[in-house]
Design a protein around this motif. Structure first.
Motif, short mmCIF file in Angstrom:
data_model
loop_
_atom_site.label_atom_id
_atom_site.label_comp_id
_atom_site.label_asym_id
_atom_site.label_seq_id
_atom_site.Cartn_x
_atom_site.Cartn_y
_atom_site.Cartn_z
N PHE A 84 0.85 -1.19 0.00
CA PHE A 84 0.00 0.00 0.00
C PHE A 84 0.88 1.24 0.00
CE2 PHE A 84 0.87 -1.01 4.34
CZ PHE A 84 0.83 0.16 5.07
N PRO A 85 0.43 2.33 -0.62
CA PRO A 85 1.29 3.48 -0.84
C PRO A 85 1.74 4.19 0.43
CG PRO A 85 -0.59 3.53 -2.34
CD PRO A 85 -0.86 2.44 -1.35
N THR A 86 0.87 4.31 1.43
CA THR A 86 1.20 5.20 2.55
C THR A 86 2.18 4.60 3.54
OG1 THR A 86 -0.83 4.46 3.70
CG2 THR A 86 -0.95 6.49 2.40
N TYR A 87 2.69 3.40 3.27
CA TYR A 87 3.79 2.88 4.07
C TYR A 87 5.11 3.49 3.63
CZ TYR A 87 6.12 -0.69 6.97
OH TYR A 87 6.84 -1.34 7.94
N LEU A 88 5.14 4.01 2.41
CA LEU A 88 6.37 4.53 1.80
C LEU A 88 6.38 6.06 1.86
CD1 LEU A 88 6.43 2.19 -1.32
CD2 LEU A 88 7.66 1.88 0.85
N PRO A 89 7.52 6.66 2.15
CA PRO A 89 7.58 8.11 2.32
C PRO A 89 7.23 8.88 1.05
CG PRO A 89 9.51 7.07 3.30
CD PRO A 89 8.81 6.01 2.50
N SER A 90 6.42 9.92 1.23
CA SER A 90 6.08 10.85 0.16
C SER A 90 5.56 12.12 0.79
CB SER A 90 5.01 10.26 -0.77
OG SER A 90 4.50 11.26 -1.64
N GLU A 91 5.89 13.26 0.19
CA GLU A 91 5.35 14.52 0.68
C GLU A 91 3.86 14.63 0.41
OE1 GLU A 91 7.59 17.72 -0.94
OE2 GLU A 91 9.42 17.26 0.19
N GLN A 92 3.31 13.72 -0.38
CA GLN A 92 1.90 13.79 -0.75
C GLN A 92 0.98 13.12 0.26
OE1 GLN A 92 1.12 15.65 -3.45
NE2 GLN A 92 3.33 16.01 -3.48
N HIS A 93 1.54 12.39 1.22
CA HIS A 93 0.69 11.76 2.24
C HIS A 93 1.47 11.63 3.54
CE1 HIS A 93 2.30 8.01 0.04
NE2 HIS A 93 2.96 8.06 1.18
N PRO A 94 0.75 11.58 4.67
CA PRO A 94 1.42 11.39 5.96
C PRO A 94 1.74 9.92 6.19
CG PRO A 94 -0.93 11.60 6.30
CD PRO A 94 -0.69 11.82 4.82
N PRO A 95 2.63 9.60 7.12
CA PRO A 95 2.94 8.21 7.42
C PRO A 95 1.88 7.57 8.30
CG PRO A 95 4.23 9.66 8.81
CD PRO A 95 3.47 10.55 7.87
N LEU A 96 1.94 6.24 8.40
CA LEU A 96 1.13 5.54 9.38
C LEU A 96 1.50 6.02 10.78
CD1 LEU A 96 1.23 1.80 8.23
CD2 LEU A 96 -0.68 3.38 8.05
N VAL A 97 0.53 6.02 11.65
CA VAL A 97 0.77 6.41 13.04
C VAL A 97 1.05 5.16 13.85
CG1 VAL A 97 -0.21 7.48 15.10
CG2 VAL A 97 -0.72 8.43 12.84
N TRP A 98 2.19 5.12 14.50
CA TRP A 98 2.52 4.01 15.38
C TRP A 98 1.78 4.17 16.69
CZ3 TRP A 98 5.39 -0.29 14.26
CH2 TRP A 98 6.08 -0.26 13.04
N PRO A 99 1.13 3.12 17.19
CA PRO A 99 0.37 3.23 18.44
C PRO A 99 1.23 3.76 19.58
CG PRO A 99 -0.06 1.12 17.37
CD PRO A 99 1.06 1.77 16.61
N GLY A 100 0.69 4.76 20.27
CA GLY A 100 1.42 5.34 21.39
C GLY A 100 2.51 6.31 21.01
N ARG A 101 2.67 6.56 19.70
CA ARG A 101 3.75 7.47 19.27
C ARG A 101 3.21 8.48 18.24
NH1 ARG A 101 6.07 2.82 20.89
NH2 ARG A 101 8.11 2.93 21.91
N GLN A 102 2.07 9.06 18.57
CA GLN A 102 1.48 10.06 17.70
C GLN A 102 2.31 11.35 17.71
OE1 GLN A 102 -0.17 8.28 19.90
NE2 GLN A 102 -1.89 7.26 18.88
#
Length: 420
Positions: free
Chosen positions: A130-148
């Motif tokens: 899926f695209p949002t696992y990979l860095p891009s200025e066009q989308h934010p990264p996944l949020v790691w639980p407890g590390r927002q």
């Protein structure tokens, strides 16, 4: 050519890799699959011998979702270090003579796969589904639980910089301890090390488009291959065929390899909501162990079945939003209600809604009211027509594209130096 394929994750990680393995084997390559022990039977059905990796993923995810305390309490960095070390040991035992390593799934396992490739001096490729696992200025990264991130931080590049810091915090110690122990240099940026500057995106360009222009053929950047689909020719069970033939198309309800905290409450809410729409219900047990709520003949439960054959015969698919289930339902032209639980699933829920081929449920806990509203919105001629139109655009050549790319990668690689 001999290829080591590493997929440490749920079925959504393993089945696409199995499809890739079958394509490579058709081209004459020798393939070694490495995955959690849960999937030995799945791989055995297509003649792919398995090197098992680590603990059962089903046990691990059930502990996490249902908040079961493990026998030995470890921090996440400690668990990651153990996964990296154990995965490396398993891979190193079978990697000799391989020409390339292709990996996906949990970060510490993929880091171990990269270390095996580095040790042997052979090419390594990381794959995201899926695209949002990979860095891009066009989308934010996944949020790691407890590390927002702090709520005031909204710039995507800043969020990705914070993501890299989190990755190093969680995984850097274990990864570098492993590398040092086998005579490899440590790394400063674990995410960049694992993903590389040219990762593959095995997602359909319509369902999960990469938000940036395609890179030049020889330059760095994400390469989108299309989704990796394992062909499934299995017939549906006779009892299921009889149920399908006994009335109007049912609504499928299943959460795949996702355990649920309150599985039977979800089952009761789903069955009632589907019946409220005047539809029959097909419940898939899955890792949540969903079960029928009564013995009425408008409801039927199934275990492992061929979704590729099934989804074209249902009125809609209510599911968790894994990449594989989303793609299979989209290919079949089935309207979808996505109830995302974690990881990439909110992304796929959003894409289903954006494309107009279904609804994104708000939050992971469906109720009678929330499912009734969602089903009423997707069980319409308009959504069915839109889903059928999108189905005609879904590509099925992802594994062929990826196999050609891998042949090119191996062909460009210098001969490996003898391992130390």
């Amino acid at each position: 050519m001999r290829v080591l394929l590493v997929a440490y994750g749920s079925r959504g990680d393993i089945e696409p890799m199995a499809g890739f393995a079958l394509r490579l084997r058709e081209l004459g390559a020798e393939v070694q699959m490495c995955a959690p022990p849960d999937f030995a039977e799945l791989l055995d059905t297509v003649g792919l011998p398995l090197v098992p990796l680590g603990q059962s993923i089903r046990e691990m995810t059930t502990e996490a979702v249902r908040e079961t305390k493990p026998t030995v309490a470890l921090t996440l960095p400690e668990r990651a270090a153990r996964i990296a070390a154990a995965t490396y040991a398993s891979l190193a035992a079978v990697a000799e003579g391989c020409d390339a390593v292709v990996a996906t799934g949990l970060m510490p396992a993929a880091a171990a796969a990269r270390s095996v490739a580095d040790k042997l001096g052979i090419p390594y490729v990381f794959v995201s589904y899926f695209p949002t696992y990979l860095p891009s200025e066009q989308h934010p990264p996944l949020v790691w639980p407890g590390r927002q991130a702090p709520p005031e931080v909204t710039d995507n590049q800043v969020l990705w910089d914070l993501n890299a810091e989190i990755m190093n915090e969680l995984f850097g110690g274990g990864v570098n301890a492993l590398r040092t122990s086998v005579g490899l240099p440590p790394v400063d940026d674990v995410r960049e090390h694992v993903f590389t500057d040219r990762p593959w995106l095995a997602a359909d360009p319509v369902l999960g488009p990469w938000p940036e222009p395609e890179p030049e053929p020889a330059g760095p950047g994400v390469v989108q291959t299309g989704a990796w689909i394992k062909p499934d020719e299995r017939p549906l069970p006779a009892e299921l065929e009889a149920f399908l033939g006994a009335g109007t198309p049912p609504v499928y309800v299943g959460f795949g390899s996702m355990p649920l905290r309150e599985a039977q409450e979800v089952a009761r809410a789903a069955v009632a909501a589907v019946r409220a729409q005047g539809r029959r219900v097909l419940v898939s047990r899955g890792w949540a162990d969903l079960a029928l709520t009564d013995d009425q003949d408008d409801c039927f439960a199934v275990g492992e079945v061929n979704q590729q054959a099934l989804f074209g015969r249902v009125a809609a698919v209510v599911h968790h939003g894994g990449a594989g289930t989303t793609t299979t339902a989209a290919r079949a032209g089935a309207p979808q209600v996505v109830v995302p639980q974690m990881a990439d699933q909110p992304y796929w829920a959003g894409r289903v809604a954006e494309l107009g081929i279904g609804a994104a449920h708000e939050g992971p806990d469906p109720t009678f009211d929330s499912l009734s509203t969602a089903l009423a919105g997707v069980l319409t001629p308009e959504v069915r027509a839109r889903a059928a139109a999108v189905a005609g655009t879904i590509r099925t050549d992802g594994t062929a594209v990826a196999a050609k790319l891998l042949l090119e990668v191996v062909g460009r690689a210098p001969s490996p130096a003898p391992s130390a």
